[in-house]
Design an enzyme around this catalytic site. Structure first.
Site, PDB file in Angstrom:
ATOM      1  N   ARG A 123      -0.095   5.096  -4.510  1.00  0.00           N
ATOM      2  CA  ARG A 123      -0.365   7.232  -4.646  1.00  0.00           C
ATOM      3  C   ARG A 123       0.515   7.696  -3.919  1.00  0.00           C
ATOM      4  NH1 ARG A 123      -6.780   5.951  -5.682  1.00  0.00           N
ATOM      5  NH2 ARG A 123      -6.117   5.511  -3.900  1.00  0.00           N
ATOM      6  N   ARG A 124       0.577   7.436  -2.850  1.00  0.00           N
ATOM      7  CA  ARG A 124       1.027   8.869  -1.669  1.00  0.00           C
ATOM      8  C   ARG A 124       2.272   9.166  -2.563  1.00  0.00           C
ATOM      9  NH1 ARG A 124      -1.022   6.233   3.439  1.00  0.00           N
ATOM     10  NH2 ARG A 124      -1.808   4.783   2.001  1.00  0.00           N
ATOM     11  N   GLU A 148       0.391 -13.286  12.594  1.00  0.00           N
ATOM     12  CA  GLU A 148       1.375 -11.974  13.341  1.00  0.00           C
ATOM     13  C   GLU A 148       1.199 -11.210  12.153  1.00  0.00           C
ATOM     14  OE1 GLU A 148       1.888 -11.807  16.030  1.00  0.00           O
ATOM     15  OE2 GLU A 148       1.858 -14.392  16.555  1.00  0.00           O
ATOM     16  N   ARG A 202     -11.899   2.134  -8.890  1.00  0.00           N
ATOM     17  CA  ARG A 202     -10.897   3.785  -8.908  1.00  0.00           C
ATOM     18  C   ARG A 202     -11.356   5.057 -10.111  1.00  0.00           C
ATOM     19  NH1 ARG A 202      -4.796   2.220  -6.214  1.00  0.00           N
ATOM     20  NH2 ARG A 202      -5.983   2.520  -3.835  1.00  0.00           N
ATOM     21  N   LEU A 234      -7.203  -5.186   7.932  1.00  0.00           N
ATOM     22  CA  LEU A 234      -6.340  -5.777   6.816  1.00  0.00           C
ATOM     23  C   LEU A 234      -7.575  -5.883   5.618  1.00  0.00           C
ATOM     24  CD1 LEU A 234      -5.946  -9.341   8.751  1.00  0.00           C
ATOM     25  CD2 LEU A 234      -4.244  -7.894   7.774  1.00  0.00           C
ATOM     26  N   HIS A 255       2.579   2.992  -8.741  1.00  0.00           N
ATOM     27  CA  HIS A 255       2.316   1.532  -9.389  1.00  0.00           C
ATOM     28  C   HIS A 255       3.558   0.999 -10.501  1.00  0.00           C
ATOM     29  CE1 HIS A 255      -1.456   2.259  -7.574  1.00  0.00           C
ATOM     30  NE2 HIS A 255      -1.595   3.086  -8.489  1.00  0.00           N
ATOM     31  N   ASP A 295     -12.508  -3.719  -4.725  1.00  0.00           N
ATOM     32  CA  ASP A 295     -13.018  -2.240  -4.962  1.00  0.00           C
ATOM     33  C   ASP A 295     -12.528  -1.107  -5.536  1.00  0.00           C
ATOM     34  OD1 ASP A 295     -14.804  -2.934  -2.849  1.00  0.00           O
ATOM     35  OD2 ASP A 295     -13.217  -2.620  -1.196  1.00  0.00           O
ATOM     36  N   ASN A 296     -10.947  -1.375  -5.782  1.00  0.00           N
ATOM     37  CA  ASN A 296     -10.236  -0.913  -6.839  1.00  0.00           C
ATOM     38  C   ASN A 296     -10.477  -0.512  -8.059  1.00  0.00           C
ATOM     39  OD1 ASN A 296      -6.697  -2.233  -5.416  1.00  0.00           O
ATOM     40  ND2 ASN A 296      -7.982  -0.730  -4.358  1.00  0.00           N
ATOM     41  N   ASP A 308       1.239  -1.355  -0.010  1.00  0.00           N
ATOM     42  CA  ASP A 308      -0.266  -0.022   0.023  1.00  0.00           C
ATOM     43  C   ASP A 308       0.700   1.162   0.016  1.00  0.00           C
ATOM     44  OD1 ASP A 308      -2.250   1.151  -0.016  1.00  0.00           O
ATOM     45  OD2 ASP A 308      -2.872   1.187   2.044  1.00  0.00           O
TER      46      ASP A 308
HETATM   47  C1  FPP Z   1      -2.000   0.239  -2.758  1.00  0.00           C
HETATM   48  O1  FPP Z   1      -1.239   2.028  -3.481  1.00  0.00           O
HETATM   49  C2  FPP Z   1      -1.167  -0.664  -4.268  1.00  0.00           C
HETATM   50  C3  FPP Z   1      -2.280  -0.822  -5.359  1.00  0.00           C
HETATM   51  C4  FPP Z   1      -3.395  -0.950  -5.272  1.00  0.00           C
HETATM   52  C5  FPP Z   1      -1.750  -1.502  -6.540  1.00  0.00           C
HETATM   53  C6  FPP Z   1      -0.577  -2.296  -6.234  1.00  0.00           C
HETATM   54  C7  FPP Z   1       0.184  -2.870  -7.750  1.00  0.00           C
HETATM   55  C8  FPP Z   1       1.269  -3.218  -7.575  1.00  0.00           C
HETATM   56  C9  FPP Z   1       2.334  -2.761  -6.499  1.00  0.00           C
HETATM   57  C10 FPP Z   1       2.630  -4.102  -8.825  1.00  0.00           C
HETATM   58  C11 FPP Z   1       2.623  -5.376  -8.324  1.00  0.00           C
HETATM   59  C12 FPP Z   1       2.818  -5.589  -9.880  1.00  0.00           C
HETATM   60  C13 FPP Z   1       2.208  -7.106 -10.437  1.00  0.00           C
HETATM   61  C14 FPP Z   1       2.439  -7.730 -11.268  1.00  0.00           C
HETATM   62  C15 FPP Z   1       1.565  -7.542  -8.774  1.00  0.00           C
HETATM   63  P1  FPP Z   1      -2.434   2.166  -3.470  1.00  0.00           P
HETATM   64  O2  FPP Z   1      -2.938   2.790  -5.165  1.00  0.00           O
HETATM   65  O3  FPP Z   1      -3.378   2.475  -2.618  1.00  0.00           O
HETATM   66  O4  FPP Z   1      -1.644   4.372  -3.382  1.00  0.00           O
HETATM   67  P2  FPP Z   1      -1.878   5.298  -1.544  1.00  0.00           P
HETATM   68  O5  FPP Z   1      -2.324   4.311  -0.830  1.00  0.00           O
HETATM   69  O6  FPP Z   1      -1.099   5.461  -1.487  1.00  0.00           O
HETATM   70  O7  FPP Z   1      -3.441   5.552  -2.319  1.00  0.00           O
HETATM   71 MG    MG Z   2      -4.523   2.387  -0.431  1.00  0.00          MG
END
Ligand code: FPP
Ligand code: MG
Length: 290
Positions: free
Chosen positions: A67-68, A258, A116, A246, A82, A112-113, A64
């Site tokens: 984007r931040r 854990e 977006r 979670l 990403h 849920d994503n 997570d």
């Molecule tokens: C959460 O951060 C991240 C995601 C929704 C996307 C995660 C994807 C990757 C790390 C790429 C992984 C690649 C593969 C092949 C699995 P957020 O978008 O919620 O950011 P934020 O919490 O800052 O808003």
């Molecule tokens: Mg997030």
């Protein structure tokens, strides 16, 4: 001595080249460079101790903060976060191979994503397709014999991505040394509901009476219908970015896990953060027997 350019420095260059000024970026870059030698020593000390720790067999990761991270680094497009996040995943996997952690499950996209912004969702789905195609021939995957498995509602994904996932699964189906489960279009409640539905459909298909089905219903009959059937439950779940929940990740499987939460945004997740998570897990395991 030439100091290696950090990721944050690369981002600073990129942001400035694009005429952007992320607030505090140069200050953070300065702090990063000052702290670097101390962290190097700390990381070496922790790494030297890892073998004496009790390590998890299965780590779940909620990646997570992409984007931040992107915004903080001065990027106008959150998908830049990403992209960095995907690079980080491969780096973290190398740490798992180094410490012989056999199973890792990462959450890349929740159901849920999909709500977006459309351009972000498209950017994410395209990125996943590119990454799954890369995994088919990836040097690390074949060197460390990593079985790639998908978990989630496959039918919710575009056809191109479904094919890329299948190609990665087929290319690695014969490997058993490490397992990387990638959860996309995944949601824990959906997984459990689907498991019950499929169990009941199987029972009905076999002509079982309703009373018999309900009488035999317990946790053990549902488990084979979960996406993670046959794999150990996660011993440790890590979530980055400071969020302490979670959100439905491995809802059933995490009953005895854990948890380790850290403030670092996923693209900035350092080996020190990972080692701290392992140390924390090991310390808690030691206390359990007392
Ligand atoms: C959460 O951060 C991240 C995601 C929704 C996307 C995660 C994807 C990757 C790390 C790429 C992984 C690649 C593969 C092949 C699995 P957020 O978008 O919620 O950011 P934020 O919490 O800052 O808003
Ligand atoms: Mg997030």
């Amino acid at each position: 001595m030439k100091v290696a350019t950090s990721q944050i420095a690369k981002d600073a260059d990129q942001a400035q080249a694009g005429g952007l000024r992320a607030p505090g970026l140069l200050w953070r870059l300065f702090k990063e460079q000052v702290k670097r030698p101390f962290y190097a020593v700390y990381q070496r000390r922790l790494t030297a101790k890892v073998r004496s720790w009790t390590l998890p067999h299965h780590i779940g990761i909620i990646m997570d903060g992409n984007r931040r991270y992107a915004r903080q680094s001065g990027h106008l497009d959150v998908n830049a976060g990403h992209v960095r996040g995907a690079e980080k995943l491969l780096e973290v996997m190398r740490w798992c191979y180094e410490f012989d952690i056999p199973v890792v499950t990462v959450w890349g996209l929740s159901l849920d994503n999909f709500n977006r912004d459309a351009s972000e969702v498209k950017g994410l789905l395209d990125l996943f397709e590119t990454k799954f195609r890369e995994l088919v021939h990836h040097e690390d995957v074949h060197h460390y014999q990593v079985k790639i498995r998908y978990i989630g509602s496959r039918e919710r994904l575009p056809e191109g991505l479904q094919k890329a996932i299948l190609a990665a699964e087929e290319a690695t189906a014969h490997y058993h040394r490490f397992v990387l489960n990638i959860a996309l279009a995944y949601n824990g409640r959906e997984e459990i509901t689907e498991a019950f539905r499929n169990y009941l459909l199987d029972q009905i298909g076999q002509g079982r009476a309703f009373e018999d089905v309900t009488k035999n219903l317990d946790c053990t009959v549902i488990e084979p219908y979960l996406y993670t059937a046959g794999l150990p439950e996660p011993d440790l779940i890590i979530r980055t970015s400071g969020e302490v929940r979670l959100g439905g990740f491995l809802m059933w499987q995490s009953a005895y896990s854990e948890y380790y939460f850290c403030n670092t945004y996923w693209p900035m997740f350092r080996k020190i953060d990972f080692l701290r998570a392992l140390r924390s897990y090991s310390q808690r395991q030691c206390r359990m027997g007392k």
